[in-house]
Design a protein around this motif. Structure first.
Motif, PDB file in Angstrom:
ATOM      1  N   MET A 182       8.552   0.706 -15.079  1.00 34.54           N
ATOM      2  CA  MET A 182       8.063   1.365 -13.870  1.00 34.54           C
ATOM      3  C   MET A 182       8.228   0.428 -12.681  1.00 34.54           C
ATOM      4  O   MET A 182       7.935  -0.766 -12.772  1.00 34.54           O
ATOM      5  CB  MET A 182       6.583   1.726 -14.047  1.00 34.54           C
ATOM      6  N   GLY A 183       8.716   0.980 -11.561  1.00 39.46           N
ATOM      7  CA  GLY A 183       8.849   0.205 -10.336  1.00 39.46           C
ATOM      8  C   GLY A 183       7.902   0.704  -9.259  1.00 39.46           C
ATOM      9  O   GLY A 183       6.995   1.504  -9.506  1.00 39.46           O
ATOM     10  N   MET A 184       8.135   0.235  -8.036  1.00 38.25           N
ATOM     11  CA  MET A 184       7.245   0.548  -6.933  1.00 38.25           C
ATOM     12  C   MET A 184       8.063   0.726  -5.655  1.00 38.25           C
ATOM     13  O   MET A 184       9.043   0.005  -5.440  1.00 38.25           O
ATOM     14  CB  MET A 184       6.229  -0.591  -6.742  1.00 38.25           C
ATOM     15  N   GLY A 185       7.656   1.670  -4.808  1.00 35.01           N
ATOM     16  CA  GLY A 185       8.296   1.862  -3.512  1.00 35.01           C
ATOM     17  C   GLY A 185       7.253   2.092  -2.436  1.00 35.01           C
ATOM     18  O   GLY A 185       6.698   3.192  -2.340  1.00 35.01           O
ATOM     19  N   MET A 186       6.976   1.067  -1.649  1.00 32.46           N
ATOM     20  CA  MET A 186       5.978   1.198  -0.581  1.00 32.46           C
ATOM     21  C   MET A 186       6.569   0.928   0.795  1.00 32.46           C
ATOM     22  O   MET A 186       6.341   1.661   1.738  1.00 32.46           O
ATOM     23  CB  MET A 186       4.810   0.229  -0.830  1.00 32.46           C
ATOM     24  N   THR A 187       7.351  -0.157   0.933  1.00 36.51           N
ATOM     25  CA  THR A 187       7.742  -0.662   2.247  1.00 36.51           C
ATOM     26  C   THR A 187       8.822   0.183   2.895  1.00 36.51           C
ATOM     27  O   THR A 187       9.807   0.550   2.263  1.00 36.51           O
ATOM     28  CB  THR A 187       8.253  -2.108   2.106  1.00 36.51           C
ATOM     29  N   GLU A 188       8.624   0.467   4.182  1.00 36.59           N
ATOM     30  CA  GLU A 188       9.634   1.170   4.976  1.00 36.59           C
ATOM     31  C   GLU A 188      10.051   0.300   6.164  1.00 36.59           C
ATOM     32  O   GLU A 188       9.361  -0.657   6.518  1.00 36.59           O
ATOM     33  CB  GLU A 188       9.098   2.522   5.441  1.00 36.59           C
ATOM     34  N   LYS A 189      11.184   0.648   6.763  1.00 37.64           N
ATOM     35  CA  LYS A 189      11.750  -0.178   7.836  1.00 37.64           C
ATOM     36  C   LYS A 189      10.754  -0.460   8.950  1.00 37.64           C
ATOM     37  O   LYS A 189      10.620  -1.585   9.417  1.00 37.64           O
ATOM     38  CB  LYS A 189      12.980   0.513   8.445  1.00 37.64           C
ATOM     39  N   GLN A 190      10.063   0.580   9.382  1.00 33.32           N
ATOM     40  CA  GLN A 190       9.251   0.481  10.590  1.00 33.32           C
ATOM     41  C   GLN A 190       7.871  -0.091  10.341  1.00 33.32           C
ATOM     42  O   GLN A 190       7.155  -0.405  11.290  1.00 33.32           O
ATOM     43  CB  GLN A 190       9.106   1.853  11.242  1.00 33.32           C
ATOM     44  N   GLY A 191       7.476  -0.218   9.070  1.00 34.77           N
ATOM     45  CA  GLY A 191       6.081  -0.556   8.810  1.00 34.77           C
ATOM     46  C   GLY A 191       5.824  -1.864   8.109  1.00 34.77           C
ATOM     47  O   GLY A 191       4.869  -2.567   8.410  1.00 34.77           O
ATOM     48  N   GLY A 192       6.661  -2.209   7.137  1.00 36.38           N
ATOM     49  CA  GLY A 192       6.391  -3.408   6.340  1.00 36.38           C
ATOM     50  C   GLY A 192       5.063  -3.280   5.626  1.00 36.38           C
ATOM     51  O   GLY A 192       4.794  -2.295   4.928  1.00 36.38           O
ATOM     52  N   SER A 193       4.174  -4.266   5.825  1.00 37.81           N
ATOM     53  CA  SER A 193       2.864  -4.252   5.167  1.00 37.81           C
ATOM     54  C   SER A 193       1.913  -3.230   5.765  1.00 37.81           C
ATOM     55  O   SER A 193       0.879  -2.925   5.167  1.00 37.81           O
ATOM     56  CB  SER A 193       2.227  -5.644   5.252  1.00 37.81           C
ATOM     57  N   ASP A 194       2.244  -2.695   6.952  1.00 41.18           N
ATOM     58  CA  ASP A 194       1.401  -1.682   7.603  1.00 41.18           C
ATOM     59  C   ASP A 194       1.747  -0.314   7.016  1.00 41.18           C
ATOM     60  O   ASP A 194       2.513   0.471   7.581  1.00 41.18           O
ATOM     61  CB  ASP A 194       1.637  -1.712   9.113  1.00 41.18           C
ATOM     62  N   LEU A 195       1.161  -0.026   5.864  1.00 42.95           N
ATOM     63  CA  LEU A 195       1.561   1.155   5.092  1.00 42.95           C
ATOM     64  C   LEU A 195       1.220   2.470   5.784  1.00 42.95           C
ATOM     65  O   LEU A 195       1.848   3.493   5.505  1.00 42.95           O
ATOM     66  CB  LEU A 195       0.909   1.104   3.706  1.00 42.95           C
ATOM     67  N   ARG A 196       0.276   2.460   6.681  1.00 39.96           N
ATOM     68  CA  ARG A 196      -0.094   3.713   7.350  1.00 39.96           C
ATOM     69  C   ARG A 196       0.969   4.157   8.349  1.00 39.96           C
ATOM     70  O   ARG A 196       0.905   5.267   8.867  1.00 39.96           O
ATOM     71  CB  ARG A 196      -1.456   3.565   8.027  1.00 39.96           C
ATOM     72  N   ARG A 197       1.969   3.295   8.595  1.00 43.45           N
ATOM     73  CA  ARG A 197       3.067   3.693   9.468  1.00 43.45           C
ATOM     74  C   ARG A 197       4.219   4.332   8.687  1.00 43.45           C
ATOM     75  O   ARG A 197       5.237   4.681   9.274  1.00 43.45           O
ATOM     76  CB  ARG A 197       3.586   2.471  10.243  1.00 43.45           C
ATOM     77  N   ASN A 198       4.040   4.468   7.384  1.00 39.30           N
ATOM     78  CA  ASN A 198       5.088   5.108   6.588  1.00 39.30           C
ATOM     79  C   ASN A 198       5.361   6.531   7.070  1.00 39.30           C
ATOM     80  O   ASN A 198       4.432   7.275   7.406  1.00 39.30           O
ATOM     81  CB  ASN A 198       4.696   5.134   5.105  1.00 39.30           C
TER      82      ASN A 198
END
Length: 552
Positions: A182-198
């Motif tokens: 199992m892997g994980m996908g959280m980070t997006e270009k515009q947000g990084g660690s700020d997940l609420r910007r996904n």
């Protein structure tokens, strides 16, 4: 003179033989003591068996897997989209060993036994020494279990595959496989660690599933059988299980755009992906995706500590092994006073990192049954992740220097360790994120501060420098207006105090006193190799030198 002898310019002399064919468990005194101290001595025979592999044939597998990086195959020869990642057989050998011995699941396979997470931490520690890259899918598969348990139907389906001892490299629907990762996908270009910007969206379908549309900037281990993914639903950020294959057996609409060209971690594949109407199933409660996936992150942060501690161990083993065979200025390097100071100092740092890592694993084992341990795990994981992952690159560079020019050449493991070392301080939240997480816990969960100081009080009275710093720590929290600005220093001191607390409660009083004098009392330079003359140098080197003694 024969033509052969005429061109024979020299013989190789005063060059060490590469470290190989040792048992990484049997030769690690500090590890054996930590595992026993934290309640997992029952796993010793399992760890011994795995230690023979990690100090033996897996060393060569690590070299081969790094020399042959994974390759992305987006299409088959007839133009059909496949998005397969192709690995060298050595990588699959590492994965086979990791799943067989439980890097991904040993704690869950033994959850009815005491300190199962400590035992699994030791498995991970051993497996990360010959090669760290494959630890990524091992770690995420391990950490996904608590998140999946929020959705019983998904857990019933996936857990037997994730708990399997079998690594199945075939690209098939999970129902047809012997074991899954199992892997994980959280980070997006515009947000990084700020997940609420996904911005990735999840749209519920008539059958209760979700259609995922968007992207991930870092999609760890794209060859895994499924990923836990954050996406915005109508109720807010939610967690979804996105498999590689849809229920009807067709490939899911997860398109791999490219593999990341990374500083290190060459054996493992990291990717950028787009979800073009991918099939996903809700994990936990809609709108509560961040708390759901943070349970996974808490365990992968522990694995960052394990991985960094393991890399420290491998570096110090290599340094002692080299200096025990290399002579300069009339004596072996290991017998020269200045080198002994360096080696002892490195060994002291390595022991302290391991001690804190295993103590936190012990707390994780008791999250469900002991409020103190649960609160301690909550705050100490971020503290330990911050500090140990910061120390690994510095230590490895100093160990690299012990090998001289050989430590800078790819035929040794040292350049790979040095490239790998910064990863854990970035992955699962950079240093600033860890500091902010500690401050958030202290503010919103006051039980974490109580647990922290209760833990530190257990070693009170055992060292004057320790006691003085314990009093200062309380004052450091009082100026709340500047606390965030000062947080790195405060958390550094907390980490050192936690390490000192554990060492002071062991039987090795002289090691604990040396740690407190150098790290807490600040009788130490900025570089390694600046211990005071009364430090237990011989003892520290002797405890760390097991692998060298085993093969020389």
């Amino acid at each position: 003179m024969s033509i052969v002898n005429q061109f024979k310019t020299h013989e190789v002399q005063n060059q060490p033989f590469a470290l190989a064919n040792y048992n990484a468990w049997e030769t690690d005194t500090a590890l054996k003591e930590a595992v026993a101290r934290e309640g997992a001595a029952w796993a010793a025979s399992h760890l011994k068996e795995f230690g023979a592999l990690t100090g033996g044939e897996l060393i060569n597998s690590g070299f081969l897997a790094n020399e042959n990086k994974p390759k992305l195959r987006n299409f088959d020869s007839y133009g059909r989209r496949i998005d397969e990642v192709e690995f060298h057989p050595a990588y699959h050998d590492l994965m086979h060993a990791g799943m067989k011995y439980g890097m991904s699941n040993f704690a869950w396979r033994n959850q009815d036994r005491d300190s199962a997470h400590v035992a699994r931490a030791a498995v991970m520690y051993l497996g990360s020494q010959p090669e760290a890259g494959f630890g990524c899918p091992m770690s995420m598969s391990y950490a996904a279990i608590p998140a999946l348990r929020h959705s019983p139907a998904l857990a019933e389906k996936w857990l037997p595959k994730l708990l399997s001892e079998h690594y199945d490299l075939r690209s098939l629907p999970m129902e047809e496989k012997l074991g899954c990762t199992m892997g994980m996908g959280m980070t997006e270009k515009q947000g990084g660690s700020d997940l609420r910007r996904n911005t990735t969206r999840a749209i519920q379908q008539e059958d209760g599933s979700y259609e995922i549309i968007g992207h991930k900037w870092f999609f760890s281990a794209p060859m895994c059988d499924a990923h836990l993914v954050l996406a915005q639903s109508d109720s807010g950020p939610s967690c979804f299980l996105v498999p590689r294959f849809r229920p009807d057996g067709t490939r899911n609409a997860v398109q791999v755009q490219r593999l990341k060209d990374k500083l290190g971690d060459w054996a493992n594949a990291s990717s950028e992906v787009e979800f073009q109407g991918a099939f996903g199933e809700l994990v936990g409660i809609e709108g509560r995706g961040i708390p759901t996936i943070i349970e996974m992150v808490a365990l992968t942060r522990l694995d960052c500590m394990i991985g960094s501690s393991a890399q420290m161990r491998q570096a110090i083993v290599q340094a002692i092994h080299h200096t025990s065979q290399r002579e300069a200025f009339g004596k072996l390097l290991v017998n020269q006073p200045i080198m002994r100071n360096v080696l002892a100092d490195l060994a002291l740092e390595s022991e302290a990192a391991l001690a804190l890592t295993m103590r936190i694993a012990h707390a994780v084992d008791r999250i469900e049954t002991d409020p103190h341990e649960a609160a301690l795990a909550r705050i100490a994981t971020a503290i330990g992740k911050y500090w140990i992952c910061k120390r690994a690159p510095v230590l490895i560079n100093e160990a690299q220097e012990c090998l001289g020019g050989n430590g800078y050449v790819e035929e040794t493991i040292m350049p790979r360790l040095y490239r790998q070392a910064p990863l854990n301080s970035i992955w699962e939240g950079s240093g600033n994120v860890q500091c902010l997480d500690v401050l958030r816990a202290l503010k919103k969960e006051p039980e974490t501060q109580r647990a922290l100081f209760k833990e530190l009080q257990q070693a009170a009275g055992k060292n004057a420098d320790y006691d003085a710093e314990l009093n200062l720590l309380i004052e450091r929290f009082e100026d709340t207006q500047t606390l965030e600005f000062r947080s790195r220093y405060v958390i550094e001191r907390l980490a050192l105090m936690l390490q000192a607390s554990i060492l002071l409660q062991t039987e090795h009083t002289e090691i604990a006193q040396a740690f407190c004098r150098s790290r807490i009392g600040n009788e130490h330079g900025l570089a390694f190799g600046t211990l005071s003359p009364d430090a237990p140098v011989d003892l520290l080197i002797e405890r760390a030198a097991g692998a060298t003694k085993a093969v020389l």
